[in-house]
Design a protein around this motif. Structure first.
Motif, PDB file in Angstrom:
ATOM      1  N   GLY A 346      34.180  32.679  36.789  1.00 55.71           N
ATOM      2  CA  GLY A 346      32.946  31.950  36.552  1.00 55.71           C
ATOM      3  C   GLY A 346      32.747  31.559  35.097  1.00 55.71           C
ATOM      4  N   PHE A 347      32.011  30.485  34.890  1.00 56.29           N
ATOM      5  CA  PHE A 347      31.618  30.013  33.554  1.00 56.29           C
ATOM      6  C   PHE A 347      30.490  29.020  33.755  1.00 56.29           C
ATOM      7  CE2 PHE A 347      34.901  27.312  35.257  1.00 56.29           C
ATOM      8  CZ  PHE A 347      34.477  26.018  34.993  1.00 56.29           C
ATOM      9  N   TYR A 348      29.809  28.655  32.663  1.00 55.91           N
ATOM     10  CA  TYR A 348      28.802  27.623  32.839  1.00 55.91           C
ATOM     11  C   TYR A 348      28.986  26.473  31.868  1.00 55.91           C
ATOM     12  CZ  TYR A 348      25.876  30.459  29.537  1.00 55.91           C
ATOM     13  OH  TYR A 348      25.379  31.192  28.484  1.00 55.91           O
ATOM     14  N   LEU A 349      28.536  25.310  32.334  1.00 50.15           N
ATOM     15  CA  LEU A 349      28.671  24.043  31.629  1.00 50.15           C
ATOM     16  C   LEU A 349      27.489  23.847  30.673  1.00 50.15           C
ATOM     17  CD1 LEU A 349      29.709  21.892  34.717  1.00 50.15           C
ATOM     18  CD2 LEU A 349      31.214  22.604  32.843  1.00 50.15           C
ATOM     19  N   PRO A 350      27.549  22.843  29.796  1.00 49.83           N
ATOM     20  CA  PRO A 350      26.382  22.563  28.947  1.00 49.83           C
ATOM     21  C   PRO A 350      25.105  22.468  29.770  1.00 49.83           C
ATOM     22  CG  PRO A 350      28.240  21.272  28.211  1.00 49.83           C
ATOM     23  CD  PRO A 350      28.675  21.947  29.484  1.00 49.83           C
ATOM     24  N   SER A 351      24.068  23.179  29.344  1.00 51.78           N
ATOM     25  CA  SER A 351      22.852  23.306  30.149  1.00 51.78           C
ATOM     26  C   SER A 351      21.579  23.255  29.322  1.00 51.78           C
ATOM     27  CB  SER A 351      22.884  24.635  30.933  1.00 51.78           C
ATOM     28  OG  SER A 351      24.025  24.755  31.730  1.00 51.78           O
ATOM     29  N   GLY A 352      21.659  22.839  28.051  1.00 52.93           N
ATOM     30  CA  GLY A 352      20.487  22.851  27.192  1.00 52.93           C
ATOM     31  C   GLY A 352      19.480  21.781  27.551  1.00 52.93           C
ATOM     32  N   LEU A 353      18.258  21.987  27.104  1.00 49.40           N
ATOM     33  CA  LEU A 353      17.171  21.058  27.416  1.00 49.40           C
ATOM     34  C   LEU A 353      17.359  19.695  26.776  1.00 49.40           C
ATOM     35  CD1 LEU A 353      14.197  23.531  27.150  1.00 49.40           C
ATOM     36  CD2 LEU A 353      14.784  22.182  29.170  1.00 49.40           C
ATOM     37  N   ALA A 354      18.094  19.630  25.667  1.00 51.87           N
ATOM     38  CA  ALA A 354      18.294  18.349  24.988  1.00 51.87           C
ATOM     39  C   ALA A 354      19.488  17.576  25.539  1.00 51.87           C
ATOM     40  CB  ALA A 354      18.473  18.576  23.494  1.00 51.87           C
ATOM     41  N   LEU A 355      20.117  18.084  26.590  1.00 51.76           N
ATOM     42  CA  LEU A 355      21.277  17.434  27.194  1.00 51.76           C
ATOM     43  C   LEU A 355      20.885  16.069  27.767  1.00 51.76           C
ATOM     44  CD1 LEU A 355      24.238  18.497  27.622  1.00 51.76           C
ATOM     45  CD2 LEU A 355      23.538  19.025  29.971  1.00 51.76           C
ATOM     46  N   THR A 356      21.709  15.048  27.515  1.00 46.43           N
ATOM     47  CA  THR A 356      21.444  13.708  28.017  1.00 46.43           C
ATOM     48  C   THR A 356      22.174  13.473  29.346  1.00 46.43           C
ATOM     49  OG1 THR A 356      23.329  12.681  26.911  1.00 46.43           O
ATOM     50  CG2 THR A 356      21.275  12.881  25.636  1.00 46.43           C
ATOM     51  N   GLU A 357      21.777  12.420  30.053  1.00 46.02           N
ATOM     52  CA  GLU A 357      22.460  12.071  31.302  1.00 46.02           C
ATOM     53  C   GLU A 357      23.928  11.777  31.050  1.00 46.02           C
ATOM     54  OE1 GLU A 357      20.739   9.275  34.000  1.00 46.02           O
ATOM     55  OE2 GLU A 357      18.683   9.851  33.476  1.00 46.02           O
ATOM     56  N   ASP A 358      24.226  11.087  29.943  1.00 39.77           N
ATOM     57  CA  ASP A 358      25.612  10.778  29.616  1.00 39.77           C
ATOM     58  C   ASP A 358      26.410  12.051  29.372  1.00 39.77           C
ATOM     59  OD1 ASP A 358      27.813   8.896  28.687  1.00 39.77           O
ATOM     60  OD2 ASP A 358      27.492  10.065  26.853  1.00 39.77           O
ATOM     61  N   GLU A 359      25.807  13.029  28.702  1.00 41.23           N
ATOM     62  CA  GLU A 359      26.512  14.277  28.431  1.00 41.23           C
ATOM     63  C   GLU A 359      26.744  15.075  29.712  1.00 41.23           C
ATOM     64  OE1 GLU A 359      25.125  15.200  23.837  1.00 41.23           O
ATOM     65  OE2 GLU A 359      23.780  15.726  25.492  1.00 41.23           O
ATOM     66  N   ILE A 360      25.780  15.031  30.633  1.00 44.33           N
ATOM     67  CA  ILE A 360      25.982  15.675  31.930  1.00 44.33           C
ATOM     68  C   ILE A 360      27.147  15.024  32.658  1.00 44.33           C
ATOM     69  CG2 ILE A 360      24.966  16.013  34.222  1.00 44.33           C
ATOM     70  CD1 ILE A 360      22.245  16.348  32.795  1.00 44.33           C
ATOM     71  N   ALA A 361      27.186  13.690  32.665  1.00 43.71           N
ATOM     72  CA  ALA A 361      28.273  12.965  33.322  1.00 43.71           C
ATOM     73  C   ALA A 361      29.621  13.290  32.686  1.00 43.71           C
ATOM     74  CB  ALA A 361      28.006  11.463  33.260  1.00 43.71           C
ATOM     75  N   ARG A 362      29.668  13.317  31.350  1.00 44.09           N
ATOM     76  CA  ARG A 362      30.914  13.647  30.653  1.00 44.09           C
ATOM     77  C   ARG A 362      31.390  15.055  30.985  1.00 44.09           C
ATOM     78  NH1 ARG A 362      30.419  13.292  24.519  1.00 44.09           N
ATOM     79  NH2 ARG A 362      32.403  14.399  24.747  1.00 44.09           N
ATOM     80  N   SER A 363      30.453  15.991  31.027  1.00 47.02           N
ATOM     81  CA  SER A 363      30.812  17.384  31.325  1.00 47.02           C
ATOM     82  C   SER A 363      31.340  17.505  32.750  1.00 47.02           C
ATOM     83  CB  SER A 363      29.600  18.290  31.134  1.00 47.02           C
ATOM     84  OG  SER A 363      29.112  18.221  29.796  1.00 47.02           O
ATOM     85  N   ALA A 364      30.664  16.865  33.693  1.00 44.25           N
ATOM     86  CA  ALA A 364      31.096  16.915  35.087  1.00 44.25           C
ATOM     87  C   ALA A 364      32.459  16.248  35.267  1.00 44.25           C
ATOM     88  CB  ALA A 364      30.042  16.269  35.979  1.00 44.25           C
TER      89      ALA A 364
END
Length: 372
Positions: A346-364
């Protein structure tokens, strides 16, 4: 690569700067300032408690909470093995014996079956720890605690704004605790809070966090306490953060929905459970567990994601496998296969409140690429 995406960036876009400036302007920067009481009252309100006691961090909150219950040396406290070391440390430092239980494979929380199997004649308390976004299924465990006359400590460090069957997390047990580290839904940089409904226990908690000074003879001590006072500066941040908590909860749940959309149908992973019959996930973090047929573990996944500019963090390591606890003779004969597996995969991906939609897409997308 367009830039590194950190695993967490807090959001400080409310009244934080204004309230901090007020502290500086008035000179109230110590633990005596007016934001302390205001923050304690607001956290108590959010959690549905009568009393809040602000302290320096969430780990110290557990230390003081366990100490204040007055359990006897050698008493056993049941804890989840899948948690942070602070939980076991608070038990051990109080002269008590931690007894670990395994977690549910879907929610990663302790179960009533595990708790019941761990009961012995020496059991005196249960520490409930809500993990990563979903609360423990509390009702059956609380019923078990009542049946056996056990104290309950609720660690709600990751659950600001979350509820269990409509009741606030942090409102259960004799005492509950929160953390305000920067990756929490409410942050003060460092900081913690202990909450209770018991007037006498609240007085004791306030004394213990303040070196057990005596009201009449300040520097004569009947008991050793902690210097665990929060500063007015930290509390000012906390007050501003609580004002934003409803928005924060929605932002976190939106983060979870966006990740789910990007990762829907991706083979080889288990995503967080979106909801149970007692709570909707609050996505403190967006956590991933690799299936057994993925030919690498969580450590290797994080290394590969790091090469793609994606910040990650590993899952908690099991308490019964902690070298420091084993050297002290604790949990030597315990085996908890579910927790052992997810700690490794297990591990977790970027999850901060300042995360942008683009950063979520890049991480995924980066996760999809390393799985491919």
């Amino acid at each position: 690569m367009t830039g590194f995406i950190p695993v967490n960036t807090p959001l400080l876009d409310g009244n934080e700067a204004e309230y901090l400036a007020e502290c500086v302007r008035t000179g109230w920067i110590s633990s005596e300032g007016p934001f302390i009481k205001r923050f304690e009252q607001e956290m108590a309100r959010v959690a549905g408690r009568r009393h809040g006691v602000a302290v320096t961090n969430g780990s110290v909150a557990l230390d003081i909470a366990v100490h204040a219950l007055g359990l006897e040396p050698g008493d056993e406290v049941i804890i989840p093995t899948f948690t942070i070391i602070s939980c076991a440390a608070a038990v051990v430092r109080a002269g008590l014996v931690p007894v670990g239980v395994d977690c549910d494979s879907a929610t990663w929380n302790m179960t009533v079956e595990g708790v019941e199997a761990a009961l012995t004649p020496r059991t005196r308390a249960i520490m409930l720890v809500h993990i990563y976004g979903l609360p423990v299924d509390l009702e059956p465990i609380l019923a078990l605690a009542r049946k056996h006359n056990l104290e309950v400590i609720e660690d709600a460090a990751e659950m600001h704004g979350q509820t269990y069957r409509g009741a606030p997390c942090g409102s259960f047990g004799a005492v509950s605790t929160f953390s305000f580290y920067p990756n929490k839904h409410v942050t003060t940089g460092e900081g913690g809070m202990i909450l209770t409904d018991d007037d006498a226990l609240a007085d004791r908690l306030q004394s213990v966090r303040n070196l057990c000074f005596q009201p009449q003879q300040r520097f004569i001590h009947e008991e050793l306490g902690w210097n665990a006072r929060m500063t007015n500066l930290q509390a000012a941040l906390g007050v501003a953060q609580i004002e934003q908590l409803p928005r924060t909860v929605e932002l976190k749940r939106r983060l979870g929905r966006l990740y789910d959309e990007h990762l829907e149908g991706v083979a080889g992973i288990r995503r967080p459970v979106a909801r149970t019959n007692y709570a909707d996930n609050i996505y403190w973090v967006y956590a991933i567990v690799l299936d057994d047929d993925v030919p690498f573990d969580g450590t290797e996944a994080m290394r590969r994601l790091g090469e793609k500019g994606i910040g990650t963090r590993p899952f908690f390591w099991c308490m019964h496998e902690q070298p420091v606890l084993r050297r002290m003779g604790f949990m030597l004969d315990e085996s908890h296969p579910v927790a052992e597996r997810i700690a490794r995969r297990g591990f977790y991906l970027p999850s901060g409140l300042a995360l942008t939609e683009d950063e979520i897409a890049r991480s995924a997308n980066a996760l999809k690429e390393i799985l491919a």
